[in-house]
Scaffold this motif. Sequence first.
Motif, mmCIF file in Angstrom:
data_model
loop_
_atom_site.group_PDB
_atom_site.id
_atom_site.type_symbol
_atom_site.label_atom_id
_atom_site.label_comp_id
_atom_site.label_asym_id
_atom_site.label_seq_id
_atom_site.Cartn_x
_atom_site.Cartn_y
_atom_site.Cartn_z
ATOM 1 N N LEU A 47 91.699 40.413 32.302
ATOM 2 C CA LEU A 47 92.883 39.414 32.162
ATOM 3 C C LEU A 47 93.899 39.355 33.211
ATOM 4 N N TYR A 48 94.428 40.643 33.186
ATOM 5 C CA TYR A 48 95.470 40.665 34.227
ATOM 6 C C TYR A 48 95.039 40.640 35.652
ATOM 7 N N SER A 67 92.701 38.275 36.547
ATOM 8 C CA SER A 67 92.383 36.849 36.713
ATOM 9 C C SER A 67 93.946 36.074 36.836
ATOM 10 N N GLU A 68 94.763 36.732 36.051
ATOM 11 C CA GLU A 68 96.160 36.175 36.433
ATOM 12 C C GLU A 68 96.825 36.317 37.465
ATOM 13 N N ASP A 109 95.023 34.152 40.204
ATOM 14 C CA ASP A 109 95.229 32.716 39.874
ATOM 15 C C ASP A 109 96.703 32.437 40.609
ATOM 16 N N ALA A 110 97.600 33.404 40.362
ATOM 17 C CA ALA A 110 99.028 33.211 40.706
ATOM 18 C C ALA A 110 99.191 33.595 42.330
ATOM 19 N N LYS A 164 95.527 26.481 35.393
ATOM 20 C CA LYS A 164 95.658 27.541 36.170
ATOM 21 C C LYS A 164 96.853 28.069 36.213
ATOM 22 N N ARG A 165 97.014 29.616 36.137
ATOM 23 C CA ARG A 165 98.451 30.023 36.095
ATOM 24 C C ARG A 165 99.077 30.420 37.406
ATOM 25 N N CYS A 166 99.336 29.466 38.017
ATOM 26 C CA CYS A 166 99.838 29.536 39.210
ATOM 27 C C CYS A 166 101.204 29.243 39.660
ATOM 28 N N PHE A 167 101.878 29.374 40.779
ATOM 29 C CA PHE A 167 103.177 28.750 40.944
ATOM 30 C C PHE A 167 102.965 27.128 40.868
ATOM 31 N N TRP A 226 98.315 38.333 25.895
ATOM 32 C CA TRP A 226 96.864 38.203 26.102
ATOM 33 C C TRP A 226 96.362 38.313 24.447
#
Lengths: 1146, 281
Positions: A1057-1058, A1060-1061, A1064-1065, B109-112, B153
């Motif tokens: 999970l970490y 993939s985050e 993503d970022a 999506k977890r982005c900026f 989580w």
Amino acid sequence: MKRKTTQSTEDLENEMETLNPEDEEETEKKLKGSKKKASASLTEDGVLRPLKLSKGELYKAPTVEELNQLKEAESLFHCSLLKMQMEELLKEVALSERRKKQMDSFIQQITDLLKSVPETPVVELSDLSWISESGIDVPFILVPEETKGKFHMEPPDSVDLIGSYPLGTCIKPRVSVDLAVTIPASILHPMDGINQRYSRKRALYLAGLAQHLSTSPLVGPLHYSCLHGNRLRPLLLVTPSGKDSNSILLRIHAIPPPDFLKPSRFHPQKNNVRTAWFTGQNAEQESSEPPTPQYNSTVVGDHLPRSHLQFLSAHSDQCPAFREGVALLKVWLRQRELDQGAGCFGGFLASMLLAYLLSTHKVGKTMNAYQLLRNVMHFLASTDLTQNGITLAKHPDSKVPSLHEFHSAFQVVFVDPSGHLNMCADMTACTYKQIQHEASLSLQFWDDPTLDGFQALLMTPKPMIRTYDNVYQLKDLVKMQASCKKLSLLSSLMDYGGNYILTVLPFILSLLQRGLGDRIRLLVHSLPSDPEWPVYSEPPMHKDQPPVSIGLLLNSERALSVLERGPAADSPEAAEFRQLWGSRSELRRFQDGAITEAVLWSGSSTCQRRHVLLEIITHLLELHADIPESCVSFVGGQMDDVIKVEREECSTGEEESLKVVQCFDDLSRKLWQLEGLPLSITSVQGAHPALRYSQVFPPVPVKLSYSYFEREKTSRALVPHEAKPCPYYITPIKVICHMEGSGKWPSDSLAIRHIKAAFHIRLGELLKTQHGYTFRPSPTHLDVWKDGLVFRIQVAYHREPQVLRESVTTEGMLIQRDNAEAQALELETQQKPFLTSTLHGLQQQQPCFSAVCRLAKRWLAAQLFSGDINEEAADLLVASLFLQPAPFTPPSSPQVGFLRFLRLLSTFDWKNNPLVVNLNGKLAACDYTEIKNHFLASRESLPVMFIATPNDKDVSVWTKEGPSVQMLQRVMLVAAESLRVLEAQLINPSLKQDIRVVFRPPLDVYDVLIHLRPQQVPLLSRAVDPPKTTGRQGTLDGDAASSGGAFPVVDFDPVKLYLSELRDAYGDLALFFCDPYGGTVIAVLWKPKAFQPQPFKTSLMNARRVEVTEDTATTVLNVEAIVQDFQIIGEGLVDRVDLRTERWVV
Amino acid sequence: MAAPIKNNASRACVIPGGFTVLSLKFCSDSTAQHQLCVKEHRVRAETNTHRPQDRTLFILNIPPYCSQSVVKDLFSQFGPVQHVELSEKPGAVEDKQPELSPYFTPAQKRCFKVAYVVFKHSSGVAAAKAHPYDSPLIVSTTEKPVQTGLKKWIHEYTQLFIKPGLLQKAVDDFMSQHDKRKEEEAERQKKEAEEQQEDEDGWVKVTKGGKGIKSRPHSEAANQRVLQKEHKKKKRKELLNFYAWQHRDSKREYIAELRRKFEEDKQRIALLRAQRKFRPY
């Protein structure tokens, strides 16, 4: 990615220039220019491009010569490519003129020197005082010491070139020139043939020459060696002093004058070494001296080199391609490690064999080198020289021994032109069988049009460790002395001049052959290498030789069976069986009622049974040859550790995989039989690596301790507890369940998704009511908890990808346009299940596939590459080792498969070649060319790593996402290094290093290391170096319940999970690497372009900060904040972040 | 970290381009800061009623751990916030899909991200733009902590459990709506088809819409199939190697093919030679 596009635009420009001018003449001119350009760019980046030829050039009238050339390439070779490849290879191995000149002058100098050897007074043969003054030793093991005879030095009668150099068949590397020095007749005595007297004189004469040569400034350090490991035939190695010392090597042979000793006295059935002399005891029975065939052929062989040279040059003059043919044959032999050592099939034998084929008209004089090579292979593959020897003697007289007599004395028979010498005297039957095996394999590969035969057969080395499934090493060779005694081989020992290794080897080999029987397809042994030692030291003893390796090709059906069933107890063969197996043999009664002799070996899991062969070998050697267990070491099995499922139990996962597959079969049966579904099920297919036996750690049924978890409020399902270490990781096993097509399905993708969700609920409820399984529905899938495993069922509708592709244009036409969503869905619901069932089938044919695949994937994961080369691509890479093993045979042990996997990764030319994996044998030769042509035509737009399969000829779906050029480069580099380290360790077990070295990634290349808290890493116990104790993670001992119970925590992996985050970022700014199997470090590599300052733009502000200079604003990476974010996003999981600022600056 | 602008510390920091830079910390004891760039939302042809020009604040560089509600809380200090819109890229909003239940909306999506914050009054925009750089916004406070990492989580994991009944209801709702839409569509088509019928006087009313719907069944694939069929027919009629010139041509083609292959092979060899691929060992 950016880099790639820029490159391709350049190329496009290049090509634009070369394309499409209208005017014919101009075309011609431009074409020439562009061709030059094309070849220039080609050498720059090493990529093949489709060739553009003008019409004028293609269709001009051909000349006769050109026509012939084209035709020849077409008909004699497979294709013109092969012809050119051969020519290039021959150019590469041929000696240059410059080097030849250098050699000739050095040979002349040495010849002059040798002719001026001073005379010395006559002394007793055993008196070595005349030589020991200079410190030079005699290249001979003087056992027994006592010998009669006189010796003195005298200049040689003549010095002649013999062997491959004058014949012109000498090839690079390790160029050696053989120089025969004739010992003057006055030194020798007619009775010298007896009791090694001649051999000792020969050695003394060489020592005398060495003494003389050592005084000359022209000569570099002198060494002794011996011919084909035969200590009775020492050689003097001479290299020039100075910088040329590595490029030239002279081997000086001392030989008697021609016809000095009568060859008939050295008939293979006569004795020339007396027992009384050899043992030092006075034996009485003079009459029954044993024959000494080996010794005899040594002495006879010394008389013949000059006549052999004449014979061969006569043949090579007749056939223009003779030299090239021999050169190719030598390259072939060398790649198979057959050309050196005791009992080798060297260049000399290769030339003789070719001469034999020429003289018996089995090959024509006008054939080219390639045809000669093929015919030699064919002859070798079809002729068994251990049964039907061949002879070159044209008109044998009555004194010449018959072939039958040769056969009774030697294992392999190939008689020379004189008729007195068996040129294969020292070859073992096993070695010949190995040559035959290689030849027939090679023929098979030449005939395969889908294969680059040239690359496979002449360019790929086949070292023993990578070729044979199992390799055993015999160490402590001194113990073989005892086996000589045990096997009562005194006469044979005498024959071999005291070399107990060569004496015992044939007996050990036949013993093992008998004992291993149909478990193996081939038994080979390494050829004891030629020792080399400086002239000032004593010759090395026999025991100082490197260990003898024994290689086995396994018969995968029988190899690992624990039972050796013998003959019926009352049959006459039973005694023989008991004699072979000794106390291990016992009477057993079988289910069919028969009572037979049998041997039962230990081992329940596949992993344990892999050691059955070792058990057999050590047992037989100890029983029959007095070689203790400690002398035998098994190269292999060391790597099993990294894929062991449970540390305590000895299993490498084969049994667990099988259990998962059985459980899946049960589930699929139950799904088929469900009643009450609105539509019927058309197929239930697995889509998970565990269902194709390639999951590194197959899921194991677990029993859960409920108190370890918290409970979800509504469904009472288990939920991880914040304060406790991460719970045991339960892998969801993906299953695709296709529903029948029907008019009831909506034709809108969104509606289809909803209907699928409804199916998930319905399926779950039916499974619950009819079989009592706990389930969890979700819009995308249904999780079912069964037998301690979790299956993730995904309902699919075969028309859905189609629906996703369809759209209606404004004119009302229904068009189909491919899109990423449809592709992804197709991959998931069609291609993955298909691959899974295909590889499941491969595993049934190749029982070793699973273990090799899992080892390979473990390595990829451990080296942090699993993000780039995905599961399916790795599976296909491994499958290719089994489906296209050339030049090897399909691997039958995990280790050899893994070594070949590393070799494939490190050497495959991804730039210019697609890797074609012919699953189910569905691709024909024309498909291969089609794939290749398409590949060449659109190389730039295709994935860097291109893998084609029958269902996927031109896309390479599994490698589309990666690896990138840079990553592939790195993978290749690491694979090459791993292979080197691993092989060195396996070959030399005395290094005592941990085999896991190759599974520990080098971390010094990364910019940031994020260290994780081990207790929150769920797969910690699967790490390459696991901690000594890992917690139970909420599991209990005992068998899992088959149904019911609270729903467990499924697919909860904080590390995943970490990651993939993070991706993503920060995926645009950095690459993240982690070992998914218990890795406690996440390695981060900044992308170079992320650090470049950019002008301020609203679309380019993410994770950056503004810097203002005068009135322009630029943005730079806000590294400090990003690094802090790493910690914030991974709170509770991240231990510390290690900035390795020595590699980069903020 | 050096403050980017040598401004008086207590004043807002404005950079060329008209953006004001605000600083943002995760919690009060974080050391590093992200920089948010804010500006009033002003687009020439904005038709979106959700983003009124005078009351909307446009924000760049929202860190991944800030959700819609967090952003709302952050900016409430400048005035009451009406709503917040987060998106990956600046630009107009796409057309909304039909209302979906939360179970079927795709994960974000977890982005900026960029944010559009709509205040209730236009004073909020001005207040935000005047906010000094050196008093950073704090994301996670003791009153309103923001969960990240393991806690988040585990929370997300519990969210995965959906009551089958609720899910079923969501499906049913959607399907009944879907069916209704379908029915309406069918109704309309039927009506149009009726209109195209001859009336009692034998007149047909020709409309614009009817044509498209009528020709609907013809698809690209069908077109292609027809073309292929014709091509095949043509080919079957053709005679091969019948005339002398055809013979000549096929021979010429053969030699050209051999030549092409030869040249290709030559190129391949040159490449391999360049890479020293002919060293056997």
